[in-house]
Design a protein around this motif. Structure first.
Motif, PDB file in Angstrom:
ATOM      1  N   LYS A 139       0.794  -1.332   0.055  1.00  0.00           N
ATOM      2  CA  LYS A 139      -0.026  -0.068   0.065  1.00  0.00           C
ATOM      3  C   LYS A 139       0.746   1.391   0.063  1.00  0.00           C
ATOM      4  CE  LYS A 139      -2.524  -1.823   3.276  1.00  0.00           C
ATOM      5  NZ  LYS A 139      -3.371  -1.581   4.640  1.00  0.00           N
ATOM      6  N   ASN A 140       2.010   1.261   0.724  1.00  0.00           N
ATOM      7  CA  ASN A 140       2.932   2.233   0.861  1.00  0.00           C
ATOM      8  C   ASN A 140       3.477   2.701  -0.383  1.00  0.00           C
ATOM      9  OD1 ASN A 140       2.456   2.977   3.395  1.00  0.00           O
ATOM     10  ND2 ASN A 140       3.883   1.874   4.262  1.00  0.00           N
ATOM     11  N   SER A 141       3.598   1.517  -1.329  1.00  0.00           N
ATOM     12  CA  SER A 141       4.412   1.888  -2.619  1.00  0.00           C
ATOM     13  C   SER A 141       3.481   2.855  -3.264  1.00  0.00           C
ATOM     14  CB  SER A 141       4.380   0.648  -3.494  1.00  0.00           C
ATOM     15  OG  SER A 141       3.098   0.137  -3.909  1.00  0.00           O
ATOM     16  N   SER A 142       2.254   3.201  -3.004  1.00  0.00           N
ATOM     17  CA  SER A 142       1.489   4.204  -3.730  1.00  0.00           C
ATOM     18  C   SER A 142       2.115   5.600  -3.447  1.00  0.00           C
ATOM     19  CB  SER A 142       0.254   4.054  -3.338  1.00  0.00           C
ATOM     20  OG  SER A 142       0.096   4.499  -2.005  1.00  0.00           O
ATOM     21  N   LEU A 143       2.835   5.695  -2.625  1.00  0.00           N
ATOM     22  CA  LEU A 143       3.816   6.970  -2.223  1.00  0.00           C
ATOM     23  C   LEU A 143       4.389   7.349  -3.707  1.00  0.00           C
ATOM     24  CD1 LEU A 143       4.514   7.076   1.388  1.00  0.00           C
ATOM     25  CD2 LEU A 143       2.668   8.245   0.067  1.00  0.00           C
ATOM     26  N   ALA A 144       4.681   6.468  -4.507  1.00  0.00           N
ATOM     27  CA  ALA A 144       5.322   6.580  -5.826  1.00  0.00           C
ATOM     28  C   ALA A 144       4.835   7.933  -6.374  1.00  0.00           C
ATOM     29  CB  ALA A 144       5.286   5.420  -6.797  1.00  0.00           C
ATOM     30  N   THR A 145       3.919   8.165  -6.419  1.00  0.00           N
ATOM     31  CA  THR A 145       3.409   9.223  -7.055  1.00  0.00           C
ATOM     32  C   THR A 145       3.950  10.736  -6.826  1.00  0.00           C
ATOM     33  OG1 THR A 145       1.296  10.321  -7.693  1.00  0.00           O
ATOM     34  CG2 THR A 145       1.421   9.567  -5.697  1.00  0.00           C
ATOM     35  N   ALA A 146       4.427  10.526  -5.377  1.00  0.00           N
ATOM     36  CA  ALA A 146       4.911  11.870  -4.942  1.00  0.00           C
ATOM     37  C   ALA A 146       6.377  12.324  -5.548  1.00  0.00           C
ATOM     38  CB  ALA A 146       5.300  11.981  -3.519  1.00  0.00           C
ATOM     39  N   ILE A 147       7.177  11.157  -6.055  1.00  0.00           N
ATOM     40  CA  ILE A 147       8.155  11.330  -6.904  1.00  0.00           C
ATOM     41  C   ILE A 147       8.032  11.153  -8.345  1.00  0.00           C
ATOM     42  CG2 ILE A 147       9.794  11.371  -4.992  1.00  0.00           C
ATOM     43  CD1 ILE A 147      10.449   8.311  -5.741  1.00  0.00           C
ATOM     44  N   GLY A 148       7.177  10.781  -8.808  1.00  0.00           N
ATOM     45  CA  GLY A 148       6.960  10.468 -10.267  1.00  0.00           C
ATOM     46  C   GLY A 148       7.272   9.296 -10.729  1.00  0.00           C
ATOM     47  N   TYR A 149       7.370   8.094  -9.757  1.00  0.00           N
ATOM     48  CA  TYR A 149       7.587   6.700 -10.316  1.00  0.00           C
ATOM     49  C   TYR A 149       6.270   6.215 -10.903  1.00  0.00           C
ATOM     50  CZ  TYR A 149       8.203   1.706 -10.237  1.00  0.00           C
ATOM     51  OH  TYR A 149       8.197   0.481 -10.401  1.00  0.00           O
ATOM     52  N   PRO A 150       6.104   5.724 -12.403  1.00  0.00           N
ATOM     53  CA  PRO A 150       4.846   5.394 -12.805  1.00  0.00           C
ATOM     54  C   PRO A 150       4.290   4.414 -12.329  1.00  0.00           C
ATOM     55  CG  PRO A 150       6.839   4.690 -14.055  1.00  0.00           C
ATOM     56  CD  PRO A 150       7.298   5.496 -12.785  1.00  0.00           C
ATOM     57  N   ASP A 151       3.846   4.310 -10.846  1.00  0.00           N
ATOM     58  CA  ASP A 151       3.214   3.205 -10.397  1.00  0.00           C
ATOM     59  C   ASP A 151       1.606   3.275 -10.739  1.00  0.00           C
ATOM     60  OD1 ASP A 151       2.320   4.956  -8.552  1.00  0.00           O
ATOM     61  OD2 ASP A 151       2.012   3.583  -7.010  1.00  0.00           O
ATOM     62  N   LEU A 152       0.885   2.552 -10.160  1.00  0.00           N
ATOM     63  CA  LEU A 152      -0.757   2.564 -10.504  1.00  0.00           C
ATOM     64  C   LEU A 152      -1.367   3.870 -10.289  1.00  0.00           C
ATOM     65  CD1 LEU A 152      -3.092   0.832 -11.369  1.00  0.00           C
ATOM     66  CD2 LEU A 152      -3.455   0.264  -8.995  1.00  0.00           C
ATOM     67  N   VAL A 153      -0.972   4.277  -9.140  1.00  0.00           N
ATOM     68  CA  VAL A 153      -1.560   5.498  -8.507  1.00  0.00           C
ATOM     69  C   VAL A 153      -1.331   6.842  -9.440  1.00  0.00           C
ATOM     70  CG1 VAL A 153      -1.800   7.297  -6.732  1.00  0.00           C
ATOM     71  CG2 VAL A 153      -2.033   4.857  -6.210  1.00  0.00           C
ATOM     72  N   ASN A 154      -0.125   6.905  -9.903  1.00  0.00           N
ATOM     73  CA  ASN A 154       0.507   7.706 -10.533  1.00  0.00           C
ATOM     74  C   ASN A 154       0.176   8.062 -12.061  1.00  0.00           C
ATOM     75  OD1 ASN A 154       2.326  10.110 -11.180  1.00  0.00           O
ATOM     76  ND2 ASN A 154       4.061   8.769 -11.659  1.00  0.00           N
ATOM     77  N   VAL A 155       0.196   6.631 -12.764  1.00  0.00           N
ATOM     78  CA  VAL A 155      -0.259   6.849 -14.081  1.00  0.00           C
ATOM     79  C   VAL A 155      -1.679   6.742 -14.168  1.00  0.00           C
ATOM     80  CG1 VAL A 155       1.783   5.978 -14.981  1.00  0.00           C
ATOM     81  CG2 VAL A 155      -0.047   4.196 -14.830  1.00  0.00           C
ATOM     82  N   PHE A 156      -2.429   5.895 -13.403  1.00  0.00           N
ATOM     83  CA  PHE A 156      -3.938   5.660 -13.444  1.00  0.00           C
ATOM     84  C   PHE A 156      -4.674   6.847 -12.488  1.00  0.00           C
ATOM     85  CE2 PHE A 156      -7.735   3.336 -13.479  1.00  0.00           C
ATOM     86  CZ  PHE A 156      -8.096   3.116 -14.781  1.00  0.00           C
ATOM     87  N   ALA A 157      -4.433   6.797 -11.494  1.00  0.00           N
ATOM     88  CA  ALA A 157      -5.503   7.776 -10.583  1.00  0.00           C
ATOM     89  C   ALA A 157      -4.693   9.032 -10.693  1.00  0.00           C
ATOM     90  CB  ALA A 157      -5.061   7.359  -9.163  1.00  0.00           C
ATOM     91  N   GLY A 158      -3.671   9.475 -11.220  1.00  0.00           N
ATOM     92  CA  GLY A 158      -2.970  10.784 -11.564  1.00  0.00           C
ATOM     93  C   GLY A 158      -3.257  11.144 -13.188  1.00  0.00           C
ATOM     94  N   THR A 159      -2.538  10.688 -13.878  1.00  0.00           N
ATOM     95  CA  THR A 159      -2.487  11.173 -15.402  1.00  0.00           C
ATOM     96  C   THR A 159      -3.844  10.722 -15.893  1.00  0.00           C
ATOM     97  OG1 THR A 159      -0.071  10.555 -15.268  1.00  0.00           O
ATOM     98  CG2 THR A 159      -1.070  11.471 -17.486  1.00  0.00           C
ATOM     99  N   THR A 160      -4.210   9.685 -16.077  1.00  0.00           N
ATOM    100  CA  THR A 160      -5.505   9.159 -16.327  1.00  0.00           C
ATOM    101  C   THR A 160      -6.554   9.913 -16.124  1.00  0.00           C
ATOM    102  OG1 THR A 160      -4.644   6.806 -16.867  1.00  0.00           O
ATOM    103  CG2 THR A 160      -6.888   7.230 -17.019  1.00  0.00           C
TER     104      THR A 160
END
Lengths: 361, 386
Positions: free
Chosen positions: B324-345
C-alpha cells in the motif's frame, strides 16, 4: 583447626568490571570481536566527519545558500525560514493565536499524560469536547472579534498538528463505535461495520485522500463547498478510524464475557454496561496499540502533500525549490525528520512506559 | 402496544437494523443523485468506455510493450505491473534486512544490538514520504550527470539518470541452458520430497543426496550449454549521446522508492522478528545448547522455526503495508498505478469515480488475496496438537 571463614577470593580481574564487561559483551568469540572492530571502525570514520559537517563547519545564519560554507551544513535555510515552517502563511501579526493553540495543546497533553496531576476525567472531557472547538475558533477566527484567517494561509508545523489533533480526536470515538458494531449481535450492523473496516484497511491512504479531494465535492450538492483542509481531515479520519476499530476490538476480545454478563445481571442496559464496565477496561488494555495508531496517523499527515496542502514536509519541500536555497535539501530533510522523530519517538516511549507500569502492578 | 415492542430487545434490534439499512440506502441515494447532477452539470460522462480510448501519453518505465497509441486499459496494466515490481523488490529486501536487524537487535554483542536498536528507532519514527524524498532529492538527485558517471569496473554506472547494469544476452543455446536449469530445479525439488518421505518412513535419508542434487543443478545446464554449443555474452551499458543505452537501467525514482520502502519496512519487520524470537521460551535454547548445538544452529534449527508461528501474521501486515505504501511513488513520479492511473489518466479523462474505484479495487484485491494466502500458510505452520 580453622575457625575463621576463609575470605572469598576475588574474581579474576579480567572477568569483572569494565574489562569483564567488554570481554563478555564485545569480544566473546572471534566472530564477535571481528564484528565489534568493524562497527567501531565504521563509527570512528563516520561520526567525527558528521559532527564536523553538522556543527563545526556549519553556517547558522544567512540569506541564501551562497552565504553558506561549502564544507558544512547550511542551517541558515532553517533559521531564516523557521517562522514559515511553523506558521505557514498565517498573518505575522496574528501568529500569537497559533502560539495559543500550541500552548493549549501542550497543556492538555501534559495534564493527561503526567500521572500525578489530578482531574484526569476533566482533562479528558476538555481534550475531547472543548479543545476541538476552542482550537478552531482560535485558529480560524471569525468569532469573538477574532479576525478570520482562511485555511489557505495555514501551513507548516501548525497544519501538521491540526491534522494530527483532529484526526486523533475523531478517529478514537468513531473507531470505538465501529469496534462495538463489529462485535454486535445484529447481523446488519455487524456486516456494515466489517465491510467499512476491511474496505479502508485494504486501500492506501493516498487513494483515500485522492477520493476525499476529488470525489467528495461530487458527492454533495454544489452549494456545499468543503474546505480542502476539512476534506483531508475527513479522509484521514475515515482511514484511521478503521485501524483504530481493530485495535479497540482486540481489547474488547480480551475482556472476559463474565464482565458483560455481570453487568447485565445488575440490570444495566447495553450502553451502560459498555461505557461503565467493558470499554474502560478494554481501552486501558490497548492504550499501547492506540498510541501506535496515533503515531502512524501523525506520520501519515505528511501525505497531504499530494493533494496540495502545506504541512511541515511540503512547506520545506516548497522552500527547497527556491533558487536562493539550492543544494540545501539534506539540511531541510534532516530538520523535518528530526521534528517528526521527536514527536513519534516521544509517543512510543510514553506508550512503553505505560506498558511497563502495567506489568509492575 | 408499541411501547411493549420497544421494550423487547429482539424487536428493538430489528428496528435499529431496518433504520440503519434505510439510512444507508437514503444516504447512498442522496450521494448517487448528487453525483449524477454534478457530473451532468460538468459535462462528464460516466461508464468505463474511456478504457478503450487512446491514452496519448508515454510512460518512462514499462514492463510490457507500450507507447502513446495504446489505450487507457494498457496504462492501467503498465501501472499495476510497476506497482508489483517495486513491491516485490521491497518485500524481498525488507525481509532480508528486517530479519538481519531483528536478530542483530538480540545479539550478545552489545555494540551490534545497540546499532540495530538505533536503526529501528530512527527509521520507524520518520514518515516514509520524507525518507522517499531524502533518497530521491538529497541522495540520488545530487549524483553527477551521465558523462561524469560513477562507474564500477566500467560495467555498473551510477548517475543522476539512474543505475545501469550489464544484462545477460542469451542466444538459442543459452535459452536451452536456461530451461535446463529450470528443469534441474524441478528435479532437485522432487529429490528433496522423496528424501523427506524416505526419512519420515525409515528415519534415514537417501544416500548421496547432497552430491546428486548439486550435480543435477550444475551439470544439467552446463551439459546442455556445451551440447548445443551455446554462447552467453553481456550487454554492457554505454554512453550514447546524453544517456546510457543497453544493459538494464533502473530509474532513480525506482531506486529511491525501493530503498525507502526497504529501509522503512525493515525497521518494522525487525521488531516483529525480535518479538517472535523473544516468544520462544529460554528452555528451548538451553535444551538445544545442552544437546551440543552451536549458537548459529540453535538459532536456525530450534528458535527460528518456532518463532515463525508468531512472526507470520504481523509479517503479513507489514508486507501489505509495504504494497500500500508503494503508492507514495506518485509523490516522486515513479509510474506506479496511482501515478499513471489515478493521476495522469484521471486528469486526462476526468472520470474520477471510475478511476479511483478501479485503483482502490486493485489494492483491495491484493490485500485480501495476500491475507488469504498467509492465513493458509499460517494454518500450515500452526502447532498441531497430538
Amino acid at each position: 583447626m580453622q575457625r575463621e571463614m576463609i575470605e572469598a577470593r576475588k574474581p579474576p580481574v579480567l572477568s569483572v568490571g569494565f574489562i569483564g564487561w567488554c570481554r563478555e559483551k564485545l569480544f566473546a568469540t572471534p566472530t564477535n570481536s571481528l564484528v565489534t572492530v568493524a562497527i567501531l571502525y565504521g563509527l570512528f570514520s563516520l561520526i567525527p566527519s558528521f559532527i564536523q559537517w553538522a556543527f563545526v563547519d556549519a553556517t547558522w545564519a544567512g540569506a541564501s545558500s551562497s552565504e553558506c560554507s561549502s564544507e558544512g551544513a547550511c542551517w541558515a535555510f532553517i533559521s531564516s525560514r523557521l517562522d514559515q515552517f511553523i506558521y505557514g502563511f498565517y498573518p505575522q501579526e496574528l501568529s500569537w493565536r497559533v502560539d495559543l493553540f500550541f500552548i493549549q495543546l501542550a497543556a492538555v497533553l501534559a495534564w493527561l499524560m503526567i500521572p500525578v496531576l489530578p482531574g484526569k476525567k476533566y482533562s479528558l472531557a476538555y481534550g475531547l469536547i472543548v479543545m476541538p472547538v476552542t482550537s478552531w475558533i482560535i485558529l480560524a477566527g471569525g468569532l469573538l472579534g477574532l479576525e478570520p484567517v482562511d485555511t489557505h494561509d495555514w501551513g507548516g508545523l501548525m497544519v501538521t498538528l491540526v491534522l494530527a489533533m483532529y484526526g486523533m480526536l475523531a478517529s478514537l470515538p468513531i473507531g470505538v463505535l465501529l469496534a462495538l458494531g463489529r462485535r454486535s449481535e445484529m447481523p446488519v450492523v455487524k456486516t456494515f461495520c466489517t465491510v467499512y473496516i476491511e474496505l479502508w484497511r485494504g486501500v492506501p491512504l493516498i487513494t483515500v485522500l485522492f477520493m476525499a479531494s476529488v470525489m467528495l465535492p461530487l458527492f454533495v450538492p454544489e452549494e456545499i463547498v468543503f474546505d480542502k483542509l476539512v476534506r483531508a481531515m475527513i479522509g484521514i479520519v475515515m482511514f484511521q478510524s478503521a485501524y483504530m476499530a481493530e485495535v479497540v476490538r482486540g481489547g474488547l476480545q480480551a475482556i472476559p464475557k463474565g464482565q458483560q454478563e455481570a453487568s447485565d445481571s445488575l440490570g444495566m442496559g447495553y450502553w451502560q454496561s459498555m461505557c461503565l464496565v467493558v470499554l474502560p477496561q478494554a481501552i486501558r488494555l490497548v492504550i499501547p496499540g492506540i498510541v501506535n495508531t496515533f503515531i502512524a496517523l501523525f506520520k501519515d499527515t505528511s501525505l497531504v502533500l499530494v493533494i496540495g496542502l502545506f504541512d511541515l514536509l511540503s512547506i520545506v519541500q516548497a522552500g527547497l525549490n527556491d533558487p536562493a536555497w539550492l543544494g540545501t535539501s539534506t539540511e531541510g530533510y534532516l530538520f523535518v525528520g528530526f521534528v517528526f522523530w521527536i514527536f513519534c519517538f516521544g509517543m512510543s516511549r510514553y506508550s512503553q512506559s505505560l506498558e511497563n507500569n502495567r506489568q509492575e502492578h | 402496544m408499541l411501547l411493549r415492542l420497544w421494550r423487547d430487545p429482539a424487536w428493538r434490534a430489528v428496528f435499529f437494523q431496518v433504520l440503519l439499512i434505510a439510512l444507508v440506502f437514503l444516504g447512498g441515494a442522496w450521494i448517487v443523485n448528487n453525483t449524477l447532477t454534478n457530473l451532468e452539470s460538468r459535462g462528464i460522462s460516466t461508464g468505463f468506455d474511456f478504457l478503450s480510448q487512446t491514452a496519448g501519453f508515454g510512460i518512462n518505465q514499462t514492463l510490457i510493450e507500450y507507447d502513446e497509441s495504446f489505450s487507457f486499459m494498457h496504462t492501467f496494466v503498465v501501472g499495476l505491473l510497476n506497482t508489483l515490481l517495486v513491491s516485490s523488490l521491497g518485500v524481498l529486501f525488507a525481509t532480508v534486512l528486517g530479519f538481519l536487524m531483528g536478530v542483530a537487535r538480540l545479539s550478545s554483542n552489545w555494540l551490534l544490538a545497540k546499532i540495530a536498536a538505533v536503526y529501528i528507532e530512527i527509521f520507524r519514527n520518520i514518515p516514509l514520504l520524507l525518507q522517499i524524498f531524502f533518497w530521491y532529492f538529497a541522495v540520488l538527485g545530487v549524483l553527477p550527470s551521465p558523462r561524469q558517471s560513477i562507474s564500477l569496473f566500467d560495467s555498473v554506472f551510477l548517475n543522476v539518470r539512474g543505475v545501469f547494469f550489464p544484462a545477460p544476452v542469451l542466444d538459442s543455446g543459452g535459452m536451452v541452458a536456461f530451461w535446463a536449469f529450470l528443469a534441474a530445479v524441478v528435479i532437485v525439488g522432487v529429490i528433496v520430497l522423496l528424501n523427506r518421505r524416505q526419512r519420515k518412513n525409515t528415519g534415514r535419508p537417501l544416500p548421496w543426496i547432497k552430491t546428486i542434487s548439486l550435480a543435477v543443478l550444475l551439470g544439467l545446464p552446463t551439459l546442455s550449454f556445451w551440447l548445443t554449443n551455446g554462447s552467453l555474452h553481456w550487454d554492457f551499458p554505454a554512453l550514447k549521446g546524453f544517456n546510457f543505452r543497453g544493459g538494464v537501467g533502473l530509474l532513480p525514482e525506482l531506486v529511491a522508492l525501493w530503498f525507502a520502502l526497504t529501509i522503512y519496512t525493515a525497521a518494522f519487520i525487525a521488531e516483529v522478528v525480535r518479538s517472535g524470537i523473544e516468544s520462544v521460551s529460554k528452555g528451548q535454547k538451553e535444551a538445544a545448547a545442552a544437546l551440543g548445538l552451536r549458537p548459529g544452529r540453535v538459532m536456525n534449527l530450534v528458535v527460528i522455526p518456532q518463532a515463525m508461528r508468531v512472526i507470520i501474521p504481523p509479517l503479513t501486515n507489514q508486507y501489505l503495508n509495504l504494497i500500500k505504501n508503494s503508492s507514495l511513488a506518485t509523490a516522486i513520479g515513479y509510474p506506479d498505478l496511482v501515478n499513471v492511473f489515478a493521476g495522469t489518466t484521471l486528469n486526462q479523462t476526468g472520470q474520477a469515480i471510475e478511476v479511483i474505484a478501479m485503483t482502490m479495487a486493485v489494492y483491495l484485491t491484493i490485500s485480501l488475496t495476500v491475507s488469504l494466502l498467509m492465513n493458509m500458510y499460517n494454518r500450515w505452520v500452526a502447532l498441531v496438537e497430538r
